[in-house]
Design a protein around this motif. Structure first.
Motif, PDB file in Angstrom:
ATOM      1  N   ASP A 210       0.849  -1.139  -0.218  1.00  0.00           N
ATOM      2  CA  ASP A 210      -0.030  -0.049  -0.015  1.00  0.00           C
ATOM      3  C   ASP A 210       0.867   1.311  -0.035  1.00  0.00           C
ATOM      4  N   GLN A 211       0.440   2.337  -0.064  1.00  0.00           N
ATOM      5  CA  GLN A 211       1.092   3.414  -0.317  1.00  0.00           C
ATOM      6  C   GLN A 211       0.546   4.952   0.467  1.00  0.00           C
ATOM      7  N   SER A 212       1.424   5.835   0.523  1.00  0.00           N
ATOM      8  CA  SER A 212       0.816   7.124   1.143  1.00  0.00           C
ATOM      9  C   SER A 212       0.226   7.803  -0.197  1.00  0.00           C
ATOM     10  N   HIS A 213      -0.809   8.356  -0.030  1.00  0.00           N
ATOM     11  CA  HIS A 213      -1.433   8.989  -1.262  1.00  0.00           C
ATOM     12  C   HIS A 213      -1.885  10.624  -0.765  1.00  0.00           C
ATOM     13  N   ALA A 214      -2.088  11.131  -2.050  1.00  0.00           N
ATOM     14  CA  ALA A 214      -2.906  12.589  -1.779  1.00  0.00           C
ATOM     15  C   ALA A 214      -4.019  12.879  -2.642  1.00  0.00           C
ATOM     16  N   TRP A 215      -4.920  13.696  -2.045  1.00  0.00           N
ATOM     17  CA  TRP A 215      -6.125  14.103  -3.004  1.00  0.00           C
ATOM     18  C   TRP A 215      -6.550  15.551  -2.485  1.00  0.00           C
ATOM     19  N   VAL A 216      -7.842  15.690  -3.002  1.00  0.00           N
ATOM     20  CA  VAL A 216      -8.270  16.991  -2.740  1.00  0.00           C
ATOM     21  C   VAL A 216      -9.655  17.069  -2.025  1.00  0.00           C
ATOM     22  N   SER A 217      -9.626  18.033  -1.342  1.00  0.00           N
ATOM     23  CA  SER A 217     -11.073  18.361  -0.514  1.00  0.00           C
ATOM     24  C   SER A 217     -11.715  19.727  -1.043  1.00  0.00           C
ATOM     25  N   LEU A 218     -12.875  19.485  -1.449  1.00  0.00           N
ATOM     26  CA  LEU A 218     -13.521  20.562  -2.185  1.00  0.00           C
ATOM     27  C   LEU A 218     -14.710  21.123  -1.298  1.00  0.00           C
ATOM     28  N   TYR A 219     -14.881  22.300  -1.056  1.00  0.00           N
ATOM     29  CA  TYR A 219     -15.946  22.907  -0.228  1.00  0.00           C
ATOM     30  C   TYR A 219     -17.231  22.991  -1.124  1.00  0.00           C
ATOM     31  N   CYS A 220     -18.462  22.167  -0.761  1.00  0.00           N
ATOM     32  CA  CYS A 220     -19.286  22.303  -1.741  1.00  0.00           C
ATOM     33  C   CYS A 220     -20.621  22.933  -1.121  1.00  0.00           C
ATOM     34  N   GLY A 221     -20.532  23.986  -0.134  1.00  0.00           N
ATOM     35  CA  GLY A 221     -21.721  24.496   0.540  1.00  0.00           C
ATOM     36  C   GLY A 221     -22.073  24.038   1.663  1.00  0.00           C
ATOM     37  N   THR A 222     -23.066  24.446   2.430  1.00  0.00           N
ATOM     38  CA  THR A 222     -23.398  24.313   3.721  1.00  0.00           C
ATOM     39  C   THR A 222     -24.065  22.725   3.917  1.00  0.00           C
ATOM     40  N   GLU A 223     -24.690  22.295   2.799  1.00  0.00           N
ATOM     41  CA  GLU A 223     -25.330  21.109   2.864  1.00  0.00           C
ATOM     42  C   GLU A 223     -24.515  19.825   3.018  1.00  0.00           C
ATOM     43  N   HIS A 224     -23.443  20.013   1.720  1.00  0.00           N
ATOM     44  CA  HIS A 224     -22.418  18.950   1.684  1.00  0.00           C
ATOM     45  C   HIS A 224     -21.366  19.069   2.495  1.00  0.00           C
ATOM     46  N   GLY A 225     -20.943  20.261   2.679  1.00  0.00           N
ATOM     47  CA  GLY A 225     -19.575  20.410   3.444  1.00  0.00           C
ATOM     48  C   GLY A 225     -18.585  20.158   2.377  1.00  0.00           C
ATOM     49  N   TRP A 226     -17.427  19.680   2.926  1.00  0.00           N
ATOM     50  CA  TRP A 226     -16.129  19.304   2.290  1.00  0.00           C
ATOM     51  C   TRP A 226     -16.383  17.765   1.593  1.00  0.00           C
ATOM     52  N   VAL A 227     -16.044  17.637   0.343  1.00  0.00           N
ATOM     53  CA  VAL A 227     -16.289  16.485  -0.612  1.00  0.00           C
ATOM     54  C   VAL A 227     -14.925  16.217  -0.838  1.00  0.00           C
ATOM     55  N   ASP A 228     -14.424  15.062  -0.549  1.00  0.00           N
ATOM     56  CA  ASP A 228     -13.138  14.412  -0.850  1.00  0.00           C
ATOM     57  C   ASP A 228     -13.093  13.887  -2.239  1.00  0.00           C
ATOM     58  N   LEU A 229     -12.153  14.234  -3.245  1.00  0.00           N
ATOM     59  CA  LEU A 229     -12.089  13.830  -4.635  1.00  0.00           C
ATOM     60  C   LEU A 229     -10.701  13.474  -4.948  1.00  0.00           C
ATOM     61  N   ASP A 230     -10.452  12.382  -5.617  1.00  0.00           N
ATOM     62  CA  ASP A 230      -9.296  11.731  -6.078  1.00  0.00           C
ATOM     63  C   ASP A 230      -9.048  11.767  -7.661  1.00  0.00           C
ATOM     64  N   PRO A 231      -7.973  12.794  -7.947  1.00  0.00           N
ATOM     65  CA  PRO A 231      -8.029  12.931  -9.217  1.00  0.00           C
ATOM     66  C   PRO A 231      -6.868  11.807 -10.074  1.00  0.00           C
TER      67      PRO A 231
END
Length: 302
Positions: free
Chosen positions: A234-255
């Motif tokens: 397994d490995q260390s990894h990195a991804w993105v957290s996008l703020y999507c507004g008050t209902e969803h909050g932060w959503v993590d996305l892996d490009p």
């Protein structure tokens, strides 16, 4: 709290070993380590999760940094030619179940809510709109992102398309970049590793006025059918957290893998870019040439 619905939960035993070997003895070293997952909504870290160091320092102090990440500090004042830092323990991940079909506000309204301070989270969120050490705002990033972020498009839909576009346009190439490669350079050559892809996507989002964070952590890998999983594969990894507004909050996305982060992703630290979440950093006296070896094992607990 961020939106959470019934979702699959996964529990892992994580073992992360970082070994430094030196040509000549190191007389003194001071170190900061960020390897223990942060406790947050959807992440439950066992109290037995621990950091061990060899040679054993006189003390290891623990605190939270500005972003809420777990930070350990220790010093060694004895000659040593090898330093081994091990972080191990159990962690349970319960990610939010979110899909592109979920209704979400337009991306412009999310920008406006933070900018005009009508969003109740604006004070926490706005700090992730600005340039940081590794990420600058450029028109080239905004132009690239606008093909996904067309006027009045739902932010989740646009964010996922940008994730997919980076996945398709960029080639994973571990030899094309290094840990200090500027984000704009990686963007130009369309090559790199997960750190580069995360930096590029964050730069695109921030250049449109959106709030985006850098996330470091672990990615559970799945063995080829019929083969046993390899310890340390397994490995260390990195991804993105996008703020999507008050209902969803932060959503993590892996490009890197073109997906919304799920139970395969174990978050460890969050910040503005990689410089905020470096796993091990420090200074030392002596040592000459040195070699670093890293082994990461993320083993599912049945």
């Amino acid at each position: 709290m961020d939106k959470q619905t019934a979702a699959e939960t996964a529990t892992y035993r994580v073992n992360h070993i970082t070994t430094y070997n030196y040509d000549t003895p190191v007389r003194v070293s001071h170190n900061l380590v960020m390897l223990v997952p942060r406790v947050e909504f959807g992440v439950d870290v066992s109290p037995s999760y621990k950091l061990t160091v060899k040679p054993v320092p006189l003390s290891i102090t623990r605190r939270e940094d500005y972003f809420g990440n777990q930070l350990h500090a220790f010093s060694l004042e004895e000659n040593h030619r090898q330093l081994v830092v091990t972080a191990s323990g159990q962690v349970k991940v319960t990610p939010a179940r979110i899909s592109v079909s979920d209704p979400s506000p337009s991306w412009e309204s999310v920008v406006q809510g933070v900018r005009e301070q009508t969003d109740p989270r604006w004070m926490d969120v706005c700090q992730f709109q600005f340039p940081s050490t590794r990420i600058f705002l450029e028109e080239a990033y905004a132009e690239y992102a606008r093909q996904c972020f067309v006027p009045q498009r739902p932010i989740l839909e646009a964010g996922l398309e940008l994730t997919q576009r980076i996945y398709q346009d960029f080639e994973y190439d571990s030899k094309a970049t290094h840990v200090y490669t500027p984000t704009l350079e990686a963007f130009g050559i369309r090559r790199g590793v997960c750190q580069d892809f995360a930096h590029v996507q964050i730069a695109c989002l921030r250049s449109l006025g959106l709030s985006a964070r850098y996330v470091s952590g672990y990615l559970r890998t799945h063995p080829v059918p019929g083969k046993e999983r390899l310890v340390g594969a397994d490995q260390s990894h990195a991804w993105v957290s996008l703020y999507c507004g008050t209902e969803h909050g932060w959503v993590d996305l892996d490009p890197t893998n073109n997906r919304i982060c799920d139970c395969d992703h174990v978050p460890v630290a969050r910040g503005r870019d990689y410089d905020d979440v470096v796993p091990v950093r420090g200074v030392f006296l002596g040592g000459g040439r040195h070699r670093i070896d890293v082994s990461v094992d993320v083993c599912p607990v049945e």
